[in-house]
Design an enzyme around this catalytic site. Structure first.
Site, PDB file in Angstrom:
ATOM      1  N   LYS A   1       0.834  -1.199   0.000  1.00 49.85           N
ATOM      2  CA  LYS A   1       0.000   0.000   0.000  1.00 49.85           C
ATOM      3  C   LYS A   1       0.867   1.245   0.000  1.00 49.85           C
ATOM      4  O   LYS A   1       0.679   2.151  -0.823  1.00 49.85           O
ATOM      5  CB  LYS A   1      -0.925   0.014   1.213  1.00 49.85           C
ATOM      6  CG  LYS A   1      -1.914   1.184   1.216  1.00 49.85           C
ATOM      7  CD  LYS A   1      -2.567   1.400   2.568  1.00 49.85           C
ATOM      8  CE  LYS A   1      -1.647   2.173   3.487  1.00 49.85           C
ATOM      9  NZ  LYS A   1      -2.319   2.596   4.745  1.00 49.85           N
TER      10      LYS A   1
ATOM     11  N   ASP B   1      -6.478   0.907   0.966  1.00 54.62           N
ATOM     12  CA  ASP B   1      -6.586   1.191   2.391  1.00 54.62           C
ATOM     13  C   ASP B   1      -7.974   0.780   2.880  1.00 54.62           C
ATOM     14  O   ASP B   1      -8.729   0.133   2.154  1.00 54.62           O
ATOM     15  CB  ASP B   1      -6.298   2.668   2.673  1.00 54.62           C
ATOM     16  CG  ASP B   1      -7.375   3.598   2.121  1.00 54.62           C
ATOM     17  OD1 ASP B   1      -8.301   3.115   1.424  1.00 54.62           O
ATOM     18  OD2 ASP B   1      -7.304   4.813   2.394  1.00 54.62           O
TER      19      ASP B   1
END
Length: 343
Positions: free
Chosen positions: A181, A199
Site C-alpha cells: 500500500k 486502504d
C-alpha cells in the site's frame, strides 16, 4: 298409470342430480374464492417462486461496465481528487505515508512540518536520536514502532540507495515499515507509476459495490486492477478514498446524497433521506476544512489548521465554493432513483 309413475320418478331423480351438481359447483367456487383470498393476503415475494425472486447474477461484462461508470461518475464529482498528505519530494511522501498508519492524514500533515525541518534528508533522519524522533511524531500514535521504521528505512535509503527513494515496487517493499500500500502511494504520486492504494476506505467501498468479495488487500488489489486500464489505477484510488471519507462512511453512509446511488447494490445501508444525508457529508462537501495544510490550488475547500490551532473544524463556516459544490451535489442526486441490485 304405471307409465306416469315411472316418468315422475325419473324427473325426480334428474332434479336431484341437477341439485347435487349445483351444490358441488358452489362448493368448488367457495374453495377457489378462499384460496384466492388467502393468496392475496400473502406477500408477493412469498407467492413468487424462489428462483424468480432471486436477483439475476451480474455477468463479468456488466460488472466491468458498472465499475467503469462509477469511476466516471466519481471523476465528475471529484475532479480535484489528490493525495491528502502534504509532501514536496518522494522521501517526504514515503515518511508521511508510514506515519499515516492508524491515524488521519490531517494529524500527519500537522506533525510533519516540524519533523522535516529537523530531518530533511534520509541521512539526517538515519542519524536522529530515537527519543527525539519519537517526541516529534508522538501525535500520530504508535510513535515508538513508527520511529523504528523511519530510522530503519532512512538508513536503508542511505546505505543501499544512495540516499534516494527507489522508483520500483520490488525495492520499496524491502524498506522497513513499507508494504504494498505504501509503495503504491509513493509510486503513483511521486513517480507517476500507476498503482492501487488499498486502504480501509478503498476496501470498504469496492466490497459495497460488489466489485470484489475479497478481504485480503493483495487479492483486492489484483481483482480491482483487472477491471480498469492501468492508466486509471492511481486516480481511481484517490476518487474512491475521497468518496469513502466524504460520503460513503463506514458506520453511516450518506446514501441519500450519493450521486452513484443508482449504481450501488448496497444502497440503503445508510441514511436515504436527502436532507439528513447532506448533514453527514464531510470536508469540502460539508463546508469543513480539508486534511492538508497546503492543498492543491484547485481544491474547492479550505486548508486544514496547524497542530495546536484553536480553530474548530466543525464550527468553521462553510465556504462559498463548498456551498455551491453541495448545491450541485444535491441537484445531481435529486432525480436519481436508486436500484436495489445492479444488473
Amino acid at each position: 298409470m304405471v307409465k306416469a309413475a315411472k316418468a315422475a320418478k325419473t324427473a325426480k331423480a334428474a332434479k336431484a342430480a341437477k341439485a347435487a351438481k349445483a351444490a358441488k359447483a358452489a362448493e368448488a367456487a367457495e374453495t377457489a374464492d378462499a384460496a384466492e383470498t388467502a393468496g392475496a393476503a400473502q406477500p408477493a415475494d412469498a407467492a413468487r417462486p424462489r428462483k424468480a425472486a432471486a436477483a439475476r447474477p451480474e455477468s463479468r461484462l456488466a460488472l466491468v461496465r458498472r465499475a467503469r461508470r462509477i469511476n466516471r461518475e466519481l471523476a465528475e464529482m471529484y475532479p480535484y481528487a489528490h493525495p491528502e498528505l502534504d509532501f514536496e519530494n518522494p522521501f517526504q511522501l514515503l515518511v508521511a505515508t508510514v506515519l499515516s498508519a492508524q491515524t488521519t492524514d490531517l494529524r500527519v500533515n500537522q506533525t510533519t512540518p516540524a519533523l522535516f525541518a529537523a530531518y530533511p534528508t534520509p541521512e539526517d533522519m538515519a542519524a536522529a536520536d530515537p527519543e527525539a524522533l519519537e517526541q516529534l511524531i508522538r501525535p500520530t500514535g504508535f510513535f515508538r514502532a513508527k520511529a523504528k521504521s523511519l530510522l530503519g528505512l532512512s538508513a536503508a535509503l542511505r546505505d543501499r540507495f544512495d540516499g534516494e527513494v527507489p522508483g520500483r515496487l520490488e525495492d520499496l517493499v524491502t524498506l522497513p515499515g513499507v508494504g504494498r500500500k505504501t509503495a503504491n502511494v509513493v509510486l503513483g504520486n511521486a513517480f507517476g507509476v500507476p498503482g492501487l492504494t488499498v486502504d480501509t476506505h478503498f476496501g470498504r467501498l469496492v466490497r459495497r459495490w460488489k466489485w470484489t468479495s475479497q478481504e485480503d488487500p493483495e487479492k483486492v488489489e489484483a481483482e480491482i486492477a483487472a477491471l480498469f486500464p492501468k492508466s486509471e489505477w492511481t486516480m481511481l484510488s484517490h476518487r474512491i478514498i475521497f468518496h469513502g471519507r466524504r460520503v460513503c462512511h463506514a458506520r453511516k453512509p450518506a446514501c441519500g446524497a450519493c450521486p452513484i446511488a443508482p449504481l450501488c447494490p448496497s444502497y440503503g445501508e445508510g441514511e436515504t433521506d436527502p436532507d439528513k444525508a447532506k448533514k453527514l457529508l464531510k470536508y469540502e462537501l460539508g463546508g469543513q476544512p480539508g486534511q492538508r495544510l497546503r492543498p492543491p490550488t484547485d481544491y474547492p475547500g479550505r486548508a486544514a489548521v496547524p497542530l495546536g490551532a484553536t480553530a474548530s473544524l466543525e464550527a468553521a463556516a462553510p465556504l462559498e465554493a463548498s456551498a455551491s459544490l453541495g448545491s450541485a451535489l444535491g441537484s445531481a442526486v435529486g432525480s436519481a432513483a436508486p436500484v436495489e441490485a445492479a444488473e
